[in-house]
Write an enzyme that holds these catalytic residues in place. Structure first.
Site, PDB file in Angstrom:
ATOM      1  N   CYS A 152       0.833  -1.203   0.000  1.00  0.00           N
ATOM      2  CA  CYS A 152       0.000   0.000   0.000  1.00  0.00           C
ATOM      3  C   CYS A 152       0.872   1.260   0.000  1.00  0.00           C
ATOM      4  CB  CYS A 152      -0.914   0.003   1.221  1.00  0.00           C
ATOM      5  SG  CYS A 152      -2.038   1.419   1.264  1.00  0.00           S
TER       6      CYS A 152
ATOM      7  N   CYS B  69       0.198   5.096   6.833  1.00  0.00           N
ATOM      8  CA  CYS B  69      -0.455   4.910   8.133  1.00  0.00           C
ATOM      9  C   CYS B  69       0.565   4.314   9.104  1.00  0.00           C
ATOM     10  CB  CYS B  69      -1.660   3.987   8.008  1.00  0.00           C
ATOM     11  SG  CYS B  69      -2.847   4.515   6.734  1.00  0.00           S
TER      12      CYS B  69
ATOM     13  N   CYS C 259       0.368   0.531  10.300  1.00  0.00           N
ATOM     14  CA  CYS C 259      -0.018  -0.523   9.366  1.00  0.00           C
ATOM     15  C   CYS C 259       1.159  -1.314   8.794  1.00  0.00           C
ATOM     16  CB  CYS C 259      -0.849   0.061   8.221  1.00  0.00           C
ATOM     17  SG  CYS C 259      -1.495  -1.227   7.121  1.00  0.00           S
TER      18      CYS C 259
ATOM     19  N   CYS D  41     -16.039  -9.593   5.798  1.00  0.00           N
ATOM     20  CA  CYS D  41     -15.446  -8.313   5.411  1.00  0.00           C
ATOM     21  C   CYS D  41     -14.189  -8.584   4.599  1.00  0.00           C
ATOM     22  CB  CYS D  41     -15.107  -7.479   6.642  1.00  0.00           C
ATOM     23  SG  CYS D  41     -14.579  -5.798   6.221  1.00  0.00           S
TER      24      CYS D  41
ATOM     25  N   CYS E 181     -19.150  -7.018   3.603  1.00  0.00           N
ATOM     26  CA  CYS E 181     -18.544  -5.721   3.912  1.00  0.00           C
ATOM     27  C   CYS E 181     -17.227  -5.629   3.141  1.00  0.00           C
ATOM     28  CB  CYS E 181     -18.287  -5.608   5.419  1.00  0.00           C
ATOM     29  SG  CYS E 181     -17.440  -4.087   5.925  1.00  0.00           S
TER      30      CYS E 181
ATOM     31  N   CYS F  19     -19.649   1.496   8.397  1.00  0.00           N
ATOM     32  CA  CYS F  19     -18.848   0.920   9.477  1.00  0.00           C
ATOM     33  C   CYS F  19     -17.628   1.822   9.630  1.00  0.00           C
ATOM     34  CB  CYS F  19     -18.445  -0.507   9.123  1.00  0.00           C
ATOM     35  SG  CYS F  19     -17.345  -1.293  10.330  1.00  0.00           S
TER      36      CYS F  19
ATOM     37  N   ARG G  34     -18.202  -2.758  17.887  1.00  0.00           N
ATOM     38  CA  ARG G  34     -17.367  -3.946  17.705  1.00  0.00           C
ATOM     39  C   ARG G  34     -16.113  -3.895  18.547  1.00  0.00           C
ATOM     40  NH1 ARG G  34     -16.530  -4.438  12.107  1.00  0.00           N
ATOM     41  NH2 ARG G  34     -18.520  -5.524  12.061  1.00  0.00           N
TER      42      ARG G  34
END
Length: 341
Positions: free
Chosen positions: A54, A58, A61, A98, A130, A190, A262
């Protein structure tokens, strides 16, 4: 019955968050029990359909290309593997699958076409679908909706004030714009955050204010505890105290009483007793399965044993209607209330 509000102030949320812990848990548990289905827990399974590489930065991550975290880059999964994973998750008790892709944003290409096919295939299994694919345009959100997508995850992560410390490759406004596109397409939202990033309590409160003051509360709010990963800038962050998780879950339950809250990343570090406190404080959703994208997670069998011990039960899929039906269902409920009066 708790009032649904979209005008919470930081001062009000702070007063809730900072009250004595047992009082906070009691208030949240009382609101949670106003819902006759409080013992139902929605079980989701999360799989990485495209891993690593990616371009985002972040700080938490392991899939960011710029960090050396040992995560191998994999192209998008074949559809038959996704279907097999969905069937296994459903057999284990999950009602939602998801699918996550390590993208900055969705691009209109063959990979997105493959995701659309996956959404249709999993939807045919009678599971809620999701996706978390990064930023979306309005037309891309509509394509997902037309394919039968039930929910779209796009976390805010932290407060707007703290955001640039964690991510510099996109803005907070871009996050909120994607949520707008998802809502406009009538896909359920979400969106939650991560605690333990080095943020202040004020940052947590600010993030909850943003979520609770959206035009409509997210249908699902994940509360994640940072899982520090070697090679990321936040690798040396201290473990989040369970009391911080309980306070976040309880506060979320009080200010967003109808939202599914959650208990997400970080559960492997929590005992059954600690998780029980989170359920008492208003959590009614978990991720089950051995992995959350690239980090460990309790197994289905472990979670089912915990459910039996605590008297919890898995929530069925499509409790509030199938994709596109949620709005009409709510309109019907509102009409019933008007006629009753």
């Amino acid at each position: 019955m708790a009032e649904l509000r979209n005008n919470w102030t930081k001062e009000e949320i702070s007063a809730i968050y900072h009250q004595p812990l047992l009082d906070l848990i009691y208030e949240a548990a009382t609101i949670h029990r106003e819902n006759k289905d409080y013992s139902e827990v929605q079980i989701s399974s999360l799989i990485s359909i495209k891993t690593g590489g990616c371009p985002e930065d972040c700080a938490y991550c392991p899939q960011a290309a710029r960090y050396n975290t040992g995560v191998d880059v994999h192209a998008i999964m074949p559809k038959d593997e996704v279907i097999a994973a969905a069937e296994k998750a459903k057999a284990g008790g999950a009602s939602r699958l998801c699918m996550g892709a390590a993208w900055r944003e969705v691009r209109d290409n063959r990979d997105f076409d493959k995701v659309i096919d996956m959404v249709k295939a999993v939807n045919d299994l009678d599971m809620e679908v999701c996706c978390t694919l990064g930023m979306l345009t309005e037309s891309q959100a509509q394509r997902l909706a037309d394919a039968g997508l039930y929910a779209y995850n796009h976390n805010l992560d932290t407060s707007e004030e703290d955001y640039k410390r964690i991510i510099t490759t996109r803005t907070y406004d871009e996050r909120l714009k994607t949520l707008e596109h998802v809502r406009k397409a009538k896909i359920t939202v979400c969106s939650g955050g991560i605690i333990g990033l080095g943020e202040t309590v004020e940052d947590r409160i600010s993030m909850l204010k943003t979520l609770s003051n959206l035009p409509k509360h997210p249908e699902s709010v994940p509360i994640n505890a940072l899982v520090p990963i070697k090679g990321t800038p936040l690798a040396d962050q201290a473990k989040v105290a369970v009391w911080d998780m309980v306070r976040m879950i309880a506060t979320t339950r009080i200010i967003m009483p109808k939202t599914v809250v959650r208990l997400s990343a970080g559960r492997t570090e929590m005992t059954t007793v600690e998780q029980a406190l989170c359920f008492m404080a208003g959590a009614n959703s978990i991720f089950a399965g051995d992995k959350l994208l690239t980090t460990p997670n309790p197994s289905f069998d472990t979670d089912m044993a915990m459910f039996e011990l605590l008297g919890l039960k898995p929530r069925a899929a499509f409790k509030n209607g199938k994709p596109g039906q949620q709005e009409s269902l709510q309109e019907y409920i509102n009409l019933e209330k008007i006629e009753a009066n």
